[in-house]
Each structure stands twice: as structure tokens, then as C-alpha cells.
Design an enzyme around this catalytic site. Sequence first.
Site, PDB file in Angstrom:
ATOM      1  N   GLN A   1       0.573  -0.421  -4.767  1.00  0.00           N
ATOM      2  CA  GLN A   1      -0.752   0.218  -4.852  1.00  0.00           C
ATOM      3  C   GLN A   1      -0.611   1.717  -4.663  1.00  0.00           C
ATOM      4  O   GLN A   1       0.023   2.180  -3.717  1.00  0.00           O
ATOM      5  CB  GLN A   1      -1.685  -0.352  -3.774  1.00  0.00           C
ATOM      6  CG  GLN A   1      -3.046   0.333  -3.707  1.00  0.00           C
ATOM      7  CD  GLN A   1      -3.102   1.439  -2.662  1.00  0.00           C
ATOM      8  OE1 GLN A   1      -2.397   1.370  -1.654  1.00  0.00           O
ATOM      9  NE2 GLN A   1      -3.899   2.466  -2.903  1.00  0.00           N
TER      10      GLN A   1
ATOM     11  N   LYS B   1      -8.397  -0.719  -9.281  1.00  0.00           N
ATOM     12  CA  LYS B   1      -9.025  -1.347  -8.106  1.00  0.00           C
ATOM     13  C   LYS B   1     -10.208  -0.513  -7.610  1.00  0.00           C
ATOM     14  O   LYS B   1     -10.103   0.713  -7.492  1.00  0.00           O
ATOM     15  CB  LYS B   1      -7.978  -1.448  -6.985  1.00  0.00           C
ATOM     16  CG  LYS B   1      -8.499  -2.008  -5.667  1.00  0.00           C
ATOM     17  CD  LYS B   1      -7.338  -2.217  -4.696  1.00  0.00           C
ATOM     18  CE  LYS B   1      -7.768  -2.921  -3.433  1.00  0.00           C
ATOM     19  NZ  LYS B   1      -8.445  -2.063  -2.466  1.00  0.00           N
TER      20      LYS B   1
ATOM     21  N   THR C   1      -5.892   2.557  -6.946  1.00  0.00           N
ATOM     22  CA  THR C   1      -7.160   2.471  -6.214  1.00  0.00           C
ATOM     23  C   THR C   1      -8.039   3.669  -6.548  1.00  0.00           C
ATOM     24  O   THR C   1      -7.605   4.819  -6.432  1.00  0.00           O
ATOM     25  CB  THR C   1      -6.880   2.403  -4.697  1.00  0.00           C
ATOM     26  OG1 THR C   1      -6.088   1.236  -4.467  1.00  0.00           O
ATOM     27  CG2 THR C   1      -8.169   2.300  -3.905  1.00  0.00           C
TER      28      THR C   1
ATOM     29  N   ARG D   1     -15.425  -0.690   3.407  1.00  0.00           N
ATOM     30  CA  ARG D   1     -14.864   0.406   4.211  1.00  0.00           C
ATOM     31  C   ARG D   1     -15.187   1.779   3.630  1.00  0.00           C
ATOM     32  O   ARG D   1     -14.833   2.788   4.226  1.00  0.00           O
ATOM     33  CB  ARG D   1     -13.337   0.248   4.314  1.00  0.00           C
ATOM     34  CG  ARG D   1     -12.932  -1.040   4.969  1.00  0.00           C
ATOM     35  CD  ARG D   1     -11.461  -1.356   4.756  1.00  0.00           C
ATOM     36  NE  ARG D   1     -10.564  -0.533   5.522  1.00  0.00           N
ATOM     37  CZ  ARG D   1     -10.292  -0.705   6.807  1.00  0.00           C
ATOM     38  NH1 ARG D   1     -10.894  -1.672   7.480  1.00  0.00           N
ATOM     39  NH2 ARG D   1      -9.430   0.069   7.426  1.00  0.00           N
TER      40      ARG D   1
ATOM     41  N   TYR E   1      -2.411   5.446  -4.099  1.00  0.00           N
ATOM     42  CA  TYR E   1      -3.482   6.408  -3.871  1.00  0.00           C
ATOM     43  C   TYR E   1      -3.044   7.699  -4.545  1.00  0.00           C
ATOM     44  O   TYR E   1      -1.914   8.155  -4.324  1.00  0.00           O
ATOM     45  CB  TYR E   1      -3.669   6.666  -2.373  1.00  0.00           C
ATOM     46  CG  TYR E   1      -4.484   5.631  -1.641  1.00  0.00           C
ATOM     47  CD1 TYR E   1      -5.733   5.231  -2.110  1.00  0.00           C
ATOM     48  CD2 TYR E   1      -4.031   5.081  -0.450  1.00  0.00           C
ATOM     49  CE1 TYR E   1      -6.493   4.297  -1.420  1.00  0.00           C
ATOM     50  CE2 TYR E   1      -4.787   4.148   0.253  1.00  0.00           C
ATOM     51  CZ  TYR E   1      -6.018   3.759  -0.244  1.00  0.00           C
ATOM     52  OH  TYR E   1      -6.773   2.844   0.441  1.00  0.00           O
TER      53      TYR E   1
ATOM     54  N   SER F   1       0.821  -1.211   0.000  1.00  0.00           N
ATOM     55  CA  SER F   1       0.000   0.000   0.000  1.00  0.00           C
ATOM     56  C   SER F   1       0.856   1.264   0.000  1.00  0.00           C
ATOM     57  O   SER F   1       1.946   1.285   0.583  1.00  0.00           O
ATOM     58  CB  SER F   1      -0.882  -0.001   1.253  1.00  0.00           C
ATOM     59  OG  SER F   1      -1.439   1.276   1.470  1.00  0.00           O
TER      60      SER F   1
ATOM     61  N   HIS G   1     -13.795  -2.179  -1.461  1.00  0.00           N
ATOM     62  CA  HIS G   1     -12.812  -1.797  -0.449  1.00  0.00           C
ATOM     63  C   HIS G   1     -13.092  -2.530   0.884  1.00  0.00           C
ATOM     64  O   HIS G   1     -12.879  -1.975   1.960  1.00  0.00           O
ATOM     65  CB  HIS G   1     -12.805  -0.283  -0.238  1.00  0.00           C
ATOM     66  CG  HIS G   1     -11.446   0.291   0.058  1.00  0.00           C
ATOM     67  ND1 HIS G   1     -10.675   0.923  -0.877  1.00  0.00           N
ATOM     68  CD2 HIS G   1     -10.713   0.312   1.196  1.00  0.00           C
ATOM     69  CE1 HIS G   1      -9.542   1.341  -0.318  1.00  0.00           C
ATOM     70  NE2 HIS G   1      -9.536   0.974   0.941  1.00  0.00           N
TER      71      HIS G   1
HETATM   72  C1  FMN Z   1      -7.133  -2.501   7.460  1.00  0.00           C
HETATM   73  C2  FMN Z   1      -7.320  -2.306   5.986  1.00  0.00           C
HETATM   74  C3  FMN Z   1      -6.556  -1.359   5.321  1.00  0.00           C
HETATM   75  C4  FMN Z   1      -6.679  -1.200   3.946  1.00  0.00           C
HETATM   76  N1  FMN Z   1      -5.863  -0.322   3.291  1.00  0.00           N
HETATM   77  C5  FMN Z   1      -5.927  -0.235   1.938  1.00  0.00           C
HETATM   78  C6  FMN Z   1      -4.996   0.565   1.233  1.00  0.00           C
HETATM   79  O1  FMN Z   1      -4.103   1.165   1.809  1.00  0.00           O
HETATM   80  N2  FMN Z   1      -5.136   0.642  -0.111  1.00  0.00           N
HETATM   81  C7  FMN Z   1      -6.121  -0.033  -0.800  1.00  0.00           C
HETATM   82  O2  FMN Z   1      -6.213   0.077  -2.024  1.00  0.00           O
HETATM   83  N3  FMN Z   1      -6.989  -0.820  -0.142  1.00  0.00           N
HETATM   84  C8  FMN Z   1      -6.907  -0.953   1.201  1.00  0.00           C
HETATM   85  N4  FMN Z   1      -7.757  -1.788   1.860  1.00  0.00           N
HETATM   86  C9  FMN Z   1      -8.726  -2.582   1.091  1.00  0.00           C
HETATM   87  C10 FMN Z   1      -8.115  -3.917   0.681  1.00  0.00           C
HETATM   88  O3  FMN Z   1      -7.122  -3.733  -0.282  1.00  0.00           O
HETATM   89  C11 FMN Z   1      -9.165  -4.865   0.109  1.00  0.00           C
HETATM   90  O4  FMN Z   1      -9.887  -4.215  -0.900  1.00  0.00           O
HETATM   91  C12 FMN Z   1     -10.134  -5.360   1.182  1.00  0.00           C
HETATM   92  O5  FMN Z   1      -9.455  -5.635   2.378  1.00  0.00           O
HETATM   93  C13 FMN Z   1     -10.827  -6.622   0.688  1.00  0.00           C
HETATM   94  O6  FMN Z   1     -11.760  -7.071   1.618  1.00  0.00           O
HETATM   95  P1  FMN Z   1     -11.460  -8.218   2.696  1.00  0.00           P
HETATM   96  O7  FMN Z   1     -10.690  -7.578   3.796  1.00  0.00           O
HETATM   97  O8  FMN Z   1     -12.831  -8.614   3.118  1.00  0.00           O
HETATM   98  O9  FMN Z   1     -10.678  -9.311   2.019  1.00  0.00           O
HETATM   99  C14 FMN Z   1      -7.642  -1.973   3.233  1.00  0.00           C
HETATM  100  C15 FMN Z   1      -8.390  -2.920   3.913  1.00  0.00           C
HETATM  101  C16 FMN Z   1      -8.231  -3.104   5.268  1.00  0.00           C
HETATM  102  C17 FMN Z   1      -9.041  -4.160   5.963  1.00  0.00           C
END
Ligand code: FMN
Length: 387
Positions: free
Chosen positions: A128, A252, A156, A279, A130, A107, A276
Amino acid sequence: MPVITCIDDLKRLYKRRVPKMFYDYAETGSWTEQTFRENTTDFDKIRLRQRVAVDMTGRKTAGRMIGQEVAMPVALAPVGMTGMQSADGEIKAARAAEAFGVPYTLSTMSICSIEDVAAHTTKPFWFQLYVMRDEEFVDGVLERAKAAGCSALVLTLDLQILGQRHKDLKNGLSAPPKLTLPVMMDLATKWRWGLQMLGTRRRQFGNIVGHAKGVGDMSSLMSWTAEQFDPQLDWSKIARIRDKWGGKLILKGILDVEDAKMAADFGADAIIVSNHGGRQLDGAVGAIRMLDPIVQAVGDRVEVHFDSGIRSGQDVLKALALGAKGTYVGRAYIYGLGAMGQAGVTRALEVIHKELDITMALCGERDVADLGRHNLLIPKGFSDGWE
Ligand SMILES: Cc1cc2nc3c(=O)[nH]c(=O)nc-3n(C[C@H](O)[C@H](O)[C@H](O)COP(=O)(O)O)c2cc1C
């Protein structure tokens, strides 16, 4: 050593061993968490077709994602602040992925820097991005990723503004954590985490500190997102980044057929159907419901990948059977990392691999490439019937 048989076992250990602030950061969705919950419960609604009297010897889970050989089509998703879940967490996760033969995605918001992860691994990982307002920073970080040999850029698109997560606000999430009384009381029971953290110098956003100019409060992901992420990101800016990068590009955060068509027209190497992990847009559908319509619309023009809600090899199988050429796990490996460090990430991958392999056999299949809709029983109206 506890016997770990499933991802849930790792989650239980993770909860015991990692400070509440970081457990909550991972184990949460935005606002009511409806989308976060439905990402997993929607998987449960799809059933598998049991087949018998089929030779199940010589099974194969290996395949390719964007042309790269993988031991199974499961990559580690980018996860911000991984190095707060376990000291040097990004390095540990990248090493576990490399040894297992699956891609690791670092990330932008990592604790260990691109250069640090490259120095502790031997094969290329993915980076990845941002997109920030500061183009100089964006161009600089792309150059650094290229110099470190990253073999794909995961761009992303679904987080230019932050979906609110109540727990992060209440916990005062920051890296490193501010030592308030509740935090210190919590840390007293998480001594293993604390000792390891004291033993590393990597406790801040390694890709940002020392690289981005004029940044205010660097400890807080939330304030930094509000200050720095570019809310004007559009297809012309994506094109600028594609041209700067010049390598494999994965987009993404696609959850809508119209956006998937635009991404396919744009000429990305792959798209990730994702919300995501629940989230961002609370109230969006569970991501697995959108996979089939998107594959039907663009699957012949762009490689379609999937994440959000995968907690088992059975879930991976369902996504592959719906047409995904690759999948990603986020929380599933973070549980492992927080529970047992690098060995825990390896264990998470082993659990998922074994579940995928045996489930494939019980479905009467021997090669992940042969999985398809014929392996699934999908409730009527699962992916359509919305007005
Ligand atoms: C704690 C956490 C931090 C994340 N940080 C990023 C990030 O920095 N960049 C990004 O593109 N996605 C981020 N994501 C999303 C993940 O890349 C991914 O899309 C997501 O975790 C998939 O769902 P899952 O946790 O149910 O497998 C994050 C997810 C979590 C749980």
C-alpha cells in the site's frame, strides 16, 4: 488458553495485552467517531434471508481477487504501525495470511520493512502506498516493492491530510512509545508486549528510516503525515504512479459514485469502497451504504472491493451479496494480532471463515460467487434518500 469464538473475544484480550496508546490508535475514529460507529451499526441494519430445504453440501468460499486465488474473498487491509501492536507484527500477519491463503497488504507506514516481510514469507504480498511530496522517495519505494515481488499496489486516496483522532494527540502516539510516567505505568501491566518488543530491533518506521531524506521527527506518524504526505495528489499524479508501477493497481478510499466513475475511466484493476474505517472524514456515511450505488455505477467496468466495519463472516457475506468481489478487514485482524500474535491473526481469519461458510449455508447458498441481493433484506432508503 481462553476459548475464542468471535472477533469480540479477541478484542477483549487485545485490550488487556497491548499498551493503551496502541489500542486507542486502532480503536478510534476521527473527531466525534460518528462514521467509525456507523460503519458497524449500518451492517446490523441489513438482514439475511433464511432459506431451507436446500442441499448445503460441497460449499465453496474460495474465489479470486484481481485474478489471484484466495481461500475466501477477505484480504488483510494495510494498517500502519502494525509492528507496535505486537513485536514484528507485519511479519506475523503476513505469515498468517499466507498460510490461510488470503492476501496481505503491507502499509507504507509499517514497522517491518518491505524487504523484511519479503524475507519472512514465500508468496507475494500487496503493498500500500501513501503518496509523498518527495517523488524520489515514492519512486524508490515502488522499486523496492517491485524488487520484493509485491503482486499489487494499493494506492490510498483518502489520507493526504490526517483526520484528527483526539486520543492519539492525548496519548502522544509515537513509535517507539516515549517512556513518560503514564506510559510506564501502563507498560507495567503489559509485560508480555514489552518483553517481545525488547526482543526485536524493529521499532521504527521500517520503510522510511534510512530511505527518506531530510525527514524531521520520524517517531510521530502525525507530524510525518503533515510534513510529507502530498496534498496535491490528483489523477495526473496517480497516472504517473501507475506508469512507474506497471503492475496491478487497486485504488483505495472511494466512497462517492462520481469518484468511482473516474477510477473506472482511469482503468484501475480494482477500487476499494472505503472510508478508511471511519478514521478520516467524520460525518461521511457508513461505507456499506455506498457499496450498492457504486457497484451499480461501475461494477461492470472495474472490480469493486469493500472495507470499513467488517467484524464477522456475516458482514463479509453482506458485502459480497451487495456486489463486492473482495473485502478487507483492518481492526478484526489487529485485535487478533494484539491478543495472540500470529496465532491470533490466524484465529481471526478462522472465525470469519467459519461464520461466512455456515451463514452461507443457512442462506441456502453453496458458493460465495452465487451470493447476491436475493440473500438480503435491506431497509428502504438504506442507500438512497439523501438530498
Ligand atoms: C490502526 C489502523 C491503521 C491504519 N493504517 C492504514 C494505512 O497505513 N494505510 C491505509 O491505506 N489504511 C490504513 N488503515 C485503514 C485500513 O486499511 C482499512 O481501510 C480500515 O481499517 C477498514 O476498517 P475496519 O478496521 O473497520 O475493518 C488503518 C486502519 C487502522 C484501524
